[in-house]
Design a protein around this motif. Structure first.
Motif, PDB file in Angstrom:
ATOM      1  N   LEU B  86       0.836  -1.214   0.000  1.00  0.00           N
ATOM      2  CA  LEU B  86       0.000   0.000   0.000  1.00  0.00           C
ATOM      3  C   LEU B  86       0.867   1.259   0.000  1.00  0.00           C
ATOM      4  O   LEU B  86       0.468   2.288  -0.541  1.00  0.00           O
ATOM      5  CB  LEU B  86      -0.962   0.000   1.189  1.00  0.00           C
ATOM      6  CG  LEU B  86      -2.158  -0.953   1.055  1.00  0.00           C
ATOM      7  CD1 LEU B  86      -2.947  -1.012   2.362  1.00  0.00           C
ATOM      8  CD2 LEU B  86      -3.077  -0.545  -0.108  1.00  0.00           C
ATOM      9  N   ARG B  87       2.053   1.160   0.610  1.00  0.00           N
ATOM     10  CA  ARG B  87       2.960   2.317   0.578  1.00  0.00           C
ATOM     11  C   ARG B  87       3.347   2.666  -0.856  1.00  0.00           C
ATOM     12  O   ARG B  87       3.728   3.788  -1.154  1.00  0.00           O
ATOM     13  CB  ARG B  87       4.236   2.014   1.381  1.00  0.00           C
ATOM     14  CG  ARG B  87       4.103   2.282   2.876  1.00  0.00           C
ATOM     15  CD  ARG B  87       5.443   2.736   3.496  1.00  0.00           C
ATOM     16  NE  ARG B  87       6.520   1.773   3.374  1.00  0.00           N
ATOM     17  CZ  ARG B  87       6.678   0.689   4.156  1.00  0.00           C
ATOM     18  NH1 ARG B  87       5.797   0.441   5.113  1.00  0.00           N
ATOM     19  NH2 ARG B  87       7.690  -0.112   3.982  1.00  0.00           N
ATOM     20  N   GLU B  88       3.278   1.689  -1.757  1.00  0.00           N
ATOM     21  CA  GLU B  88       3.641   1.925  -3.162  1.00  0.00           C
ATOM     22  C   GLU B  88       2.502   2.567  -3.954  1.00  0.00           C
ATOM     23  O   GLU B  88       2.675   2.901  -5.121  1.00  0.00           O
ATOM     24  CB  GLU B  88       4.021   0.603  -3.832  1.00  0.00           C
ATOM     25  CG  GLU B  88       5.204  -0.098  -3.211  1.00  0.00           C
ATOM     26  CD  GLU B  88       6.509   0.664  -3.431  1.00  0.00           C
ATOM     27  OE1 GLU B  88       6.677   1.207  -4.539  1.00  0.00           O
ATOM     28  OE2 GLU B  88       7.330   0.720  -2.497  1.00  0.00           O
ATOM     29  N   CYS B  89       1.331   2.657  -3.342  1.00  0.00           N
ATOM     30  CA  CYS B  89       0.174   3.233  -4.047  1.00  0.00           C
ATOM     31  C   CYS B  89      -0.071   4.653  -3.546  1.00  0.00           C
ATOM     32  O   CYS B  89      -0.453   4.821  -2.386  1.00  0.00           O
ATOM     33  CB  CYS B  89      -1.079   2.399  -3.800  1.00  0.00           C
ATOM     34  SG  CYS B  89      -0.929   0.676  -4.275  1.00  0.00           S
ATOM     35  N   PRO B  90       0.126   5.670  -4.401  1.00  0.00           N
ATOM     36  CA  PRO B  90      -0.179   7.035  -3.969  1.00  0.00           C
ATOM     37  C   PRO B  90      -1.629   7.086  -3.504  1.00  0.00           C
ATOM     38  O   PRO B  90      -2.509   6.509  -4.150  1.00  0.00           O
ATOM     39  CB  PRO B  90       0.003   7.861  -5.243  1.00  0.00           C
ATOM     40  CG  PRO B  90       0.863   7.028  -6.129  1.00  0.00           C
ATOM     41  CD  PRO B  90       0.566   5.599  -5.799  1.00  0.00           C
ATOM     42  N   GLY B  91      -1.858   7.716  -2.359  1.00  0.00           N
ATOM     43  CA  GLY B  91      -3.202   7.758  -1.812  1.00  0.00           C
ATOM     44  C   GLY B  91      -3.522   6.500  -1.003  1.00  0.00           C
ATOM     45  O   GLY B  91      -4.604   6.383  -0.441  1.00  0.00           O
ATOM     46  N   GLY B 101       3.559  -0.244 -14.002  1.00  0.00           N
ATOM     47  CA  GLY B 101       3.701  -1.286 -12.991  1.00  0.00           C
ATOM     48  C   GLY B 101       4.226  -0.651 -11.712  1.00  0.00           C
ATOM     49  O   GLY B 101       4.686   0.486 -11.719  1.00  0.00           O
ATOM     50  N   ILE B 102       4.176  -1.405 -10.614  1.00  0.00           N
ATOM     51  CA  ILE B 102       4.657  -0.885  -9.337  1.00  0.00           C
ATOM     52  C   ILE B 102       6.146  -1.199  -9.202  1.00  0.00           C
ATOM     53  O   ILE B 102       6.545  -2.358  -9.307  1.00  0.00           O
ATOM     54  CB  ILE B 102       3.854  -1.519  -8.170  1.00  0.00           C
ATOM     55  CG1 ILE B 102       2.370  -1.133  -8.300  1.00  0.00           C
ATOM     56  CG2 ILE B 102       4.418  -1.102  -6.827  1.00  0.00           C
ATOM     57  CD1 ILE B 102       1.460  -1.783  -7.272  1.00  0.00           C
ATOM     58  N   PRO B 103       6.989  -0.175  -9.009  1.00  0.00           N
ATOM     59  CA  PRO B 103       8.441  -0.367  -8.950  1.00  0.00           C
ATOM     60  C   PRO B 103       8.860  -1.443  -7.943  1.00  0.00           C
ATOM     61  O   PRO B 103       9.691  -2.293  -8.248  1.00  0.00           O
ATOM     62  CB  PRO B 103       8.961   0.999  -8.514  1.00  0.00           C
ATOM     63  CG  PRO B 103       7.912   1.964  -8.921  1.00  0.00           C
ATOM     64  CD  PRO B 103       6.613   1.239  -8.856  1.00  0.00           C
TER      65      PRO B 103
END
Lengths: 446, 446
Positions: B86-91, B101-103
């Protein structure tokens, strides 16, 4: 097929990663007066701090992990919906392949449309990610035979990029800014006539409510467009993904489908229409779940067969998206246990009336009246005035928004697009920074 | 572009719905001796009763509905993984757009490959639904310039349908059934030489472990294929989505990437290779979540640019799929609270060794030795012998499997494909019904 990526499509903080196209930023490590960059470019509600709807997320969580059916904290209507949806999945798992979409979800979409449009007949539906998909089946040819797509200017850049990728000819028609971004049929006529010298115009793309303009078409305007499409035998692509986002007083969404059917059989039996909706937009804003639907009216039988076959062979519908679609078309109702929370959350999600410019959608498209000196400065820097404005705004205030150039604009006019589908706190902070910058900018170049 | 849908792609019970292509069934309402039709066609593990992995589903459920972080029944490693993602998702929402994709997920894939292949260097990666996507960028031209794709026969039909849709020329090479479905380079050479008279062969598609054959390539066989591709300047498409499904004793998966790099710079600096993996297969079997990755080795710089741009403009990665991908490449480890359950579930998910024919993958491809009288009967009915066999099997025993005709087979040989990636109870029932039918069939036509 080489794809042109326009500037200003930032990758949510991925600027330094290979494979991502960064907004043109200055070198790292320079101290700035702001603590955080606010990215207000995209219609990406959740990135902008809008909270997901509890009912949506609870139903999906239960479908993903059915053990949650045992949880006493989860409301009975959530459990009932999840059970109903899981019954549609062989093996009871959302991890199954989903070829033609879930029938129960499609039935829900039919009911939604029927209710919205006052009971006019339903045409064949497909769920998934349909815009690019349907376009691909209609676009073909080269030279004079190349399929031309009448496209509003301004328009959002990914649509135009999609046309380029498919090898379609983009035929621009200009929305009338002085008339509140109205769509004028004379302009359609002009664009069509011009296009015939280099392509075969077959598709008329309209987006209502508008992106980036926020303009909402009246019933009369839609009738005019339909009559024009009938005369010229154009296929109407009605992008209606912002239909739930109506906020100006007196403004009301009417679908192309409804208007078409109320114009009588001369039109309702002949004009080809595709109408699109999506869970990415509206009160839900679930851009990451990837699902929408298209209703296809009066399709030529040969095209119909291709579309059906193509949807059947895709196999790529994400089941979670189907669940979100079901909830979009059939949300909690008064009396349901989840209704009070749902109703409160959706009221909070509505962007308010901060902008009078538009009357629907989730964007404000603002015109910049730039001083002559600023235009000269941009020329000297070898850049565009609106891009110069936005780059400086990002550098000086940490606000990232979309340069009008990317949406297309009349020669000599300059714009910015702000996504207003965000929290009011965030929007206030954006406006504070924008105002501070704008006054400084005007002062510098006056 | 008209798409040919082969027979035998059943739509999981949707036969009567518009827009779906049914398996050719007889009229409804006829009484049958079985209570339930068993669909054992597809590699769709969850539809076949395989249970999802608890760790996968718990992490996704928490990401979807973060209130679950408060639940005491959910293990700490599940919460930790969900928080990290979730930390990788803005908001903090999986409802956001996900362009490249998510880094963090990509980094996990890099580690997975590096560990699997003993530390050979990592090439650029893309996540999402990459097979059709990368193919699309490489396929072009008509007539003698039409891109040819060397394709194993038998092959799964959706790959071949994808080639047709993209306008590629399918160049069949036959796997050697008498040699356990081995890939022989002489056969590749024959196919290539033949194809030059009608297209421009540029891509060599290999699938290891095989679908439908279940064959696993040895290191020597892979080396031979790489040398051949180097000589003939072919781009290797290595479909390695069944790499986690190894069950025959002594059989071991070795990736094309690893072998390529161990063959020295003459090969590792020149041979173009795309290697694919997916959450739809393996122990996870999450077909409905739609995510995989491709690693692209030695891409021509111009193609590399197109691929990067195209992935950047797609915008369509489903975030939930990214989460599943993260867990696929980084599952619970010994010592983690979720490990005991995970380890038990994955052992149960492995299909056992019921079939000696294959040594990997999730399919058994069985040859039918049909009596002469049965061949004559099929001819009389104007159908194919394997289709006649499968239709009768479905009618008489309620078992739906894939007709070999759809995978392609040597003239005069007949096959059926069974997906063995299912529960052992279900598989036993299928074999019981199949045996009963087969003996009756042989008796009737002897």
């Amino acid at each position: 097929s080489e794809v042109q990526v326009p500037l200003g499509v930032p990758c949510n903080g991925l600027a330094s990663r290979p494979g991502c196209v960064p907004f043109p930023l200055r070198p790292y490590g320079v101290k700035k007066p702001y603590k955080e960059v606010i990215d207000i470019c995209w219609g990406d509600a959740h990135s902008g701090g809008t909270k997901p709807l509890t009912f949506v997320r609870q139903v999906i969580a239960v479908c993903i992990y059915p053990e949650l059916l045992q949880e006493t904290t989860i409301a009975p209507d959530v459990k009932e919906r999840a059970r109903r949806l899981l019954r549609e999945c062989p093996g009871g798992s959302v991890g199954k392949y989903c070829v033609c979409g879930i029938p129960f979800v499609q039935d829900g979409v039919c009911e939604f449309i029927s209710k919205r449009d006052g009971g006019v007949p339903i045409s064949p539906l497909h769920t998934g990610s349909p815009v690019q998909f349907v376009l691909k089946l209609l676009v073909h040819g080269k030279g004079l035979a190349q399929t031309g797509v009448l496209t509003p200017i301004p328009c959002y850049p990914t649509f135009v990029m999609g046309l380029t990728e498919l090898g379609a000819a983009m035929v621009p028609y200009y929305l009338c800014e002085d008339d509140g971004w109205c769509l004028h049929v004379e302009e359609l006529r002009r664009a069509l006539a011009t296009s015939r010298s280099h392509c075969n115009p077959r598709i008329l793309y309209v987006i209502n409510p508008g992106n980036p303009t926020g303009h909402v078409q009246s019933r009369e305007s839609i009738e005019e467009v339909i009559r024009f499409a009938a005369e010229e035998e154009l296929f109407i692509f009605a992008d209606e993904v912002y239909q739930d986002m109506m906020y100006a007083e007196g403004s009301q969404f009417v679908s192309y489908k409804k208007v078409l059917f109320e114009m009588g059989p001369q039109y309702s039996n002949t004009v080809e229409l595709a109408s699109f909706h999506s869970v990415s937009k509206g009160i839900m804003g679930e851009c990451g779940l990837r699902c929408g639907y298209v209703e296809l009216v009066n399709l030529d039988p040969s095209v119909k067969q291709s579309v059906t076959s193509a949807f059947n062979t895709e196999r790529n519908t994400a089941v979670i998206g189907q669940i979100a679609l079901n909830i979009m078309v059939d949300p909690p109702k008064p009396g349901d246990p989840s209704y009070p929370t749902f109703s409160q959350e959706t009221v909070e999600a509505l962007p308010g009336t901060s902008f009078q410019a538009g009357s629907g959608g989730i964007y404000a498209y603002l015109r910049l009246d730039l001083p002559q000196k600023a235009l000269l400065q941009a020329k000297e820097e070898g850049t565009d005035p609106d891009l110069m404005y936005c780059s400086r705004l990002l550098e000086e205030e940490g606000v990232c928004l979309v340069v009008g150039k990317e949406h297309g604009q009349q020669e000599g006019t300059y714009h910015i697009r702000i996504c207003i589908g965000t929290t009011s706190t965030r929007l206030k902070e954006v406006l504070r920074r924008l105002k501070s910058f704008h006054l400084r900018f005007l002062n510098e170049f006056s």
